[in-house]
Design a protein around this motif. Structure first.
Motif, PDB file in Angstrom:
ATOM      1  N   ARG A 155      51.875  46.112  55.644  1.00 19.88           N
ATOM      2  CA  ARG A 155      50.748  46.725  54.926  1.00 19.88           C
ATOM      3  C   ARG A 155      49.716  47.285  55.901  1.00 19.88           C
ATOM      4  N   TYR A 156      49.338  46.499  56.893  1.00 18.42           N
ATOM      5  CA  TYR A 156      48.319  46.935  57.840  1.00 18.42           C
ATOM      6  C   TYR A 156      48.787  48.135  58.658  1.00 18.42           C
ATOM      7  N   ALA A 157      50.045  48.109  59.090  1.00 19.37           N
ATOM      8  CA  ALA A 157      50.577  49.221  59.888  1.00 19.37           C
ATOM      9  C   ALA A 157      50.537  50.521  59.087  1.00 19.37           C
TER      10      ALA A 157
ATOM     11  N   TYR B  60      51.728  51.789  39.118  1.00 14.81           N
ATOM     12  CA  TYR B  60      50.847  51.610  37.968  1.00 14.81           C
ATOM     13  C   TYR B  60      50.992  50.215  37.365  1.00 14.81           C
ATOM     14  N   ARG B  61      52.232  49.789  37.186  1.00 13.51           N
ATOM     15  CA  ARG B  61      52.464  48.512  36.506  1.00 13.51           C
ATOM     16  C   ARG B  61      52.134  47.309  37.384  1.00 13.51           C
ATOM     17  N   SER B  62      52.032  47.508  38.689  1.00 12.49           N
ATOM     18  CA  SER B  62      51.707  46.387  39.557  1.00 12.49           C
ATOM     19  C   SER B  62      50.211  46.133  39.635  1.00 12.49           C
ATOM     20  N   GLY B  63      49.383  47.001  39.008  1.00 11.30           N
ATOM     21  CA  GLY B  63      47.951  46.767  38.929  1.00 11.30           C
ATOM     22  C   GLY B  63      47.211  46.857  40.251  1.00 11.30           C
ATOM     23  N   ILE B  64      47.741  47.609  41.194  1.00 11.75           N
ATOM     24  CA  ILE B  64      47.126  47.693  42.525  1.00 11.75           C
ATOM     25  C   ILE B  64      46.031  48.753  42.536  1.00 11.75           C
ATOM     26  N   THR B  65      45.154  48.691  43.533  1.00  6.59           N
ATOM     27  CA  THR B  65      44.140  49.722  43.766  1.00  6.59           C
ATOM     28  C   THR B  65      44.499  50.560  44.985  1.00  6.59           C
ATOM     29  N   SER B  66      44.887  49.888  46.052  1.00  6.01           N
ATOM     30  CA  SER B  66      45.387  50.569  47.246  1.00  6.01           C
ATOM     31  C   SER B  66      46.913  50.612  47.180  1.00  6.01           C
ATOM     32  N   THR B  67      47.469  51.777  47.453  1.00  6.71           N
ATOM     33  CA  THR B  67      48.927  51.914  47.444  1.00  6.71           C
ATOM     34  C   THR B  67      49.588  50.896  48.367  1.00  6.71           C
ATOM     35  N   TYR B  68      48.897  50.534  49.423  1.00  5.78           N
ATOM     36  CA  TYR B  68      49.489  49.682  50.454  1.00  5.78           C
ATOM     37  C   TYR B  68      49.485  48.210  50.068  1.00  5.78           C
ATOM     38  N   GLU B  69      48.814  47.871  48.954  1.00  4.29           N
ATOM     39  CA  GLU B  69      48.962  46.522  48.401  1.00  4.29           C
ATOM     40  C   GLU B  69      50.416  46.265  48.020  1.00  4.29           C
ATOM     41  N   TYR B  70      51.086  47.320  47.558  1.00  4.10           N
ATOM     42  CA  TYR B  70      52.492  47.177  47.196  1.00  4.10           C
ATOM     43  C   TYR B  70      53.318  46.662  48.374  1.00  4.10           C
TER      44      TYR B  70
ATOM     45  N   GLN C   4      52.488  44.725  50.751  1.00  2.20           N
ATOM     46  CA  GLN C   4      52.316  43.294  50.978  1.00  2.20           C
ATOM     47  C   GLN C   4      53.055  42.486  49.915  1.00  2.20           C
ATOM     48  N   LEU C   5      53.063  42.982  48.689  1.00  2.00           N
ATOM     49  CA  LEU C   5      53.829  42.312  47.641  1.00  2.00           C
ATOM     50  C   LEU C   5      55.325  42.368  47.924  1.00  2.00           C
ATOM     51  N   ARG C   6      55.768  43.509  48.417  1.00  3.15           N
ATOM     52  CA  ARG C   6      57.213  43.704  48.641  1.00  3.15           C
ATOM     53  C   ARG C   6      57.664  43.142  49.986  1.00  3.15           C
ATOM     54  N   PHE C   7      56.821  43.253  51.023  1.00  2.00           N
ATOM     55  CA  PHE C   7      57.204  42.794  52.360  1.00  2.00           C
ATOM     56  C   PHE C   7      56.214  41.735  52.858  1.00  2.00           C
ATOM     57  N   ASN C   8      55.238  42.137  53.684  1.00  2.00           N
ATOM     58  CA  ASN C   8      54.239  41.183  54.165  1.00  2.00           C
ATOM     59  C   ASN C   8      53.012  41.920  54.697  1.00  2.00           C
ATOM     60  N   LYS C   9      52.048  41.176  55.210  1.00  2.00           N
ATOM     61  CA  LYS C   9      50.794  41.773  55.668  1.00  2.00           C
ATOM     62  C   LYS C   9      50.954  42.743  56.834  1.00  2.00           C
TER      63      LYS C   9
ATOM     64  N   GLU D  35      39.921  47.874  50.291  1.00  2.00           N
ATOM     65  CA  GLU D  35      40.917  46.995  49.679  1.00  2.00           C
ATOM     66  C   GLU D  35      41.803  46.309  50.726  1.00  2.00           C
ATOM     67  N   ASP D  36      42.167  47.012  51.782  1.00  2.00           N
ATOM     68  CA  ASP D  36      43.145  46.478  52.727  1.00  2.00           C
ATOM     69  C   ASP D  36      42.519  45.710  53.885  1.00  2.00           C
ATOM     70  N   PHE D  37      41.233  45.888  54.103  1.00  2.00           N
ATOM     71  CA  PHE D  37      40.595  45.179  55.217  1.00  2.00           C
ATOM     72  C   PHE D  37      39.370  44.370  54.765  1.00  2.00           C
TER      73      PHE D  37
END
Length: 619
Positions: free
Chosen positions: A124-126, A104-114, A116-121, A362-364
């Motif tokens: 997220r894609y996998a 919630y606090r990270s302001g994301i729409t797709s859960t998998y945006e997290y 990419q913020l925490r690790f990398n693309k 959101e992710d693609f």
């Protein structure tokens, strides 16, 4: 069995469900036509209140699998299903206090945006691809289940019912977006409860009253709820349900896009948490209704089991057959039951379609085409809803070969939900895990869970672990009885008696723990992530609960993450530091405009809200 056709009032009740559901989609399409943005369409403008969201969450995950499958499970295996109140409770607490605040606090729409913020693309894609496959498979199961019920009750063409379901869901989801999905779910939740209560009241009257139902269930060993056998091969025991069920449902609730998307659509974090906790009450109510329906069925059929006698061909047909038996001269009530089953399905399918469209967009789409106009974005989102509606509907064909709908549904969640839960747990709980550990852990978890699940499908568990409780045919017409004989199991490898015989509720635990263990080991071998490079808002310092007496030990467990560099509110206000940290340190390639400060903190309500995010979006 002899097929009995609907009366006119059955059709009226059943048709009303589709008309009202479609009408809600049309209403929101007209009402929100001036707010034609993908943001409004996919997350309801992030201004939903907790009431309808709570009902929506319950309706979505208490699908026709619950309406048809759970009473059948209780009828055959006993009321141990009641123990699911334990994992439900644990799951909601973990979701609301551990995962939701981060998302919630990270302001994301797709859960998998997290991710990419925490690790990398690549991570997220996998994860996104795995989620899409999981959801399409699961939705196929819940589309097939009510179609089967309708086929048994009315003789309607099975596949005609499947496609009718998909068309209606796709229609109102495409027209009205998330708001239509949430409010339609709320309506369908009411229909589910009314349908269950009608069956419970009439069924208990036919079975001689509730006290008689409980007495006969106890005599038939259906009330032996607490079985503390630790054997992980047993299908349902206290431990398989409490432990395995917690892992399974935490993968469904804690990190599932469909759940989190509706939570982050709430106007404040407090509303999002209230939605989850009120949803827990709904889960308990539906579970109790399903369990007692199973017990009433057993009491009614205790001397002539329609499944063993060959009157019906599959256990999941028990509820439709039971409804025909208890409502022979009450037009409209069989239609109400079928509407109850379809309500669960419509809510689940619509939520899945909306979530699939969201993660894909959101992710693609947004990453590949970053400069789309609001109007074009909205039309693409609607087109994705149509695409996934078609895919989920056609996937129901596969579900017809999966056997028990409950076991099939939870097995799918276990195969994919477990590794996903492990991946997000690595990100939220272990600051030192790097992207290599995350990706390696995900692949390990998926491999393990698919291995055990596919092995169990090829080599079913031994009958001693899965054979149902005794069922009687003493008072059946003997000319129709077909004796059930356990299938011969020859030429089975040794691993089929152990690893492949694992209870299906442990599939998620296997994937989750395998992912976490591999992720931690790979991170140590390849070089741990430096704590100072990880934004504090992406981590939940749960170690504070266990090391509250010592600031030294707390900081040691933080692994270098600067949780004490300022209050969370100060971190929220420090938008520039957030952007710079995400871009230069995480090196995840996110566009600058997408790395906004998280929603603001409202000191009056002591909760985070979406006002700040609204201002940034419209800046």
């Amino acid at each position: 069995m002899e097929v009995k056709n609907f009366a006119v009032w059955d059709y009226v009740v059943f048709a009303a469900l589709f008309i009202v559901s479609s009408g809600i989609g049309v209403f929101f399409a007209i009402k929100e036509r001036k707010k034609a943005t993908s943001r409004e369409f996919l997350v309801g403008g992030r201004q939903m209140s907790f009431g309808p969201v709570a009902l929506s969450l319950t309706a979505s995950f208490m699908s026709a699998v619950t309406v048809l499958g759970t009473p059948s499970e209780v009828y055959r295996f006993g009321a141990s299903f009641f123990l699911f109140f334990i994992p439900y409770t644990i799951v909601i607490i973990f979701t609301s206090e551990l995962f939701l605040p981060v998302f919630y606090r990270s302001g994301i729409t797709s859960t998998y945006e997290y991710l990419q913020l925490r690790f990398n693309k690549p991570v997220r894609y996998a994860a996104t691809v795995i989620y899409i496959l999981q959801t399409i498979l699961y939705t196929g199961v819940v589309v097939y289940a009510p179609a089967l019920a309708l086929n048994q009750v009315t003789g309607f063409d099975l596949w005609g019912s499947v496609f009718a379901t998909g068309i209606v869901c796709t229609f109102y989801c495409t027209l009205g977006g998330l708001k239509a999905v949430v409010w339609t779910d709320a309506f369908q939740m009411v229909v589910m409860i009314v349908g269950f209560l009608t069956v419970l009241i009439q069924g208990s009257a036919h079975a001689g009253g509730l006290s008689n139902v409980l007495e006969q269930s106890a005599n038939g060993s259906r009330l032996k709820i607490f079985d503390f056998d630790v054997d992980p091969l047993r299908r349902h025991t206290f431990w398989t349900i409490s432990v395995g069920g917690t892992f399974t449902w935490l993968g469904i609730y804690g990190v599932n896009q469909s759940t989190i998307q509706r939570c982050i659509s709430c106007k404040t974090e407090k509303h999002a948490k209230l939605a989850l906790y009120f949803n827990l009450l709904g889960l308990w109510i539906i579970m109790l209704c399903a369990v007692f329906s199973g017990l009433i069925m057993y009491s009614y059929f205790k001397d002539c089991d329609p499944w063993t006698s060959g009157t019906i061909s599959a256990p999941d047909q028990l509820m439709p057959y039971f409804v025909l038996e208890i409502f022979p001269t009450m037009p409209g009530l069989p239609g109400l039951f079928v509407a109850c089953a379809f309500s669960g399905t419509l809510s689940t399918v619509a939520a899945s379609i909306n979530a699939l469209a969201t993660v894909t967009f959101e992710d693609f789409v947004k990453i590949w085409f970053p400069h789309l106009s609001d109007k074009l974005s909205t039309w693409i989102s609607k087109g994705l809803c149509v695409l996934f509606g078609v895919l989920c509907t056609t996937m129901a064909v596969v579900a017809s070969f999966m056997g028990s709908v409950v076991q099939a549904a939870l097995s799918i969640h276990g195969m994919c939900g477990g590794p996903m839960l492990g991946l997000f747990s690595l990100g939220v709980l272990f600051p030192f895990v790097n992207w290599k550990g995350a990706l390696g852990g995900l692949l390990t978890g998926v491999t393990l869970s698919f291995w055990v699940t596919i092995g169990a499908f090829i080599y079913p568990a031994p009958d001693s672990k899965t054979w149902p409780l005794p069922l009687s045919t003493e008072q059946c017409d003997l000319s129709n009885v077909t004796e059930s004989v356990p299938p011969a199991q020859s030429g089975r490898p040794a691993i089929a008696e152990t690893w492949y015989a694992l209870s299906y509720l442990y599939y998620s635990a296997v994937g989750c723990l395998g992912c976490m263990a591999a992720g931690v080991i790979i991170s140590f071998l390849t070089g741990r992530q430096r704590g100072k490079d990880v934004q504090p808002l992406l981590i939940r310092p749960v170690c504070n609960l266990f090391c509250f007496w010592s600031k030294k030990y707390k900081k040691l467990c933080w692994c270098g993450v600067q949780h004490d560099s300022g209050t969370e509110q100060e971190n929220l206000e420090n938008g520039n530091a957030w952007k710079q940290g995400a871009e230069s340190v995480l090196q995840n390639g996110l566009r600058r405009e997408s790395l906004v400060p998280v929603p603001g903190y409202d000191p009056n309500s002591k909760s985070y809200d979406n006002v700040a995010l609204e201002k940034i979006t419209h800046f």
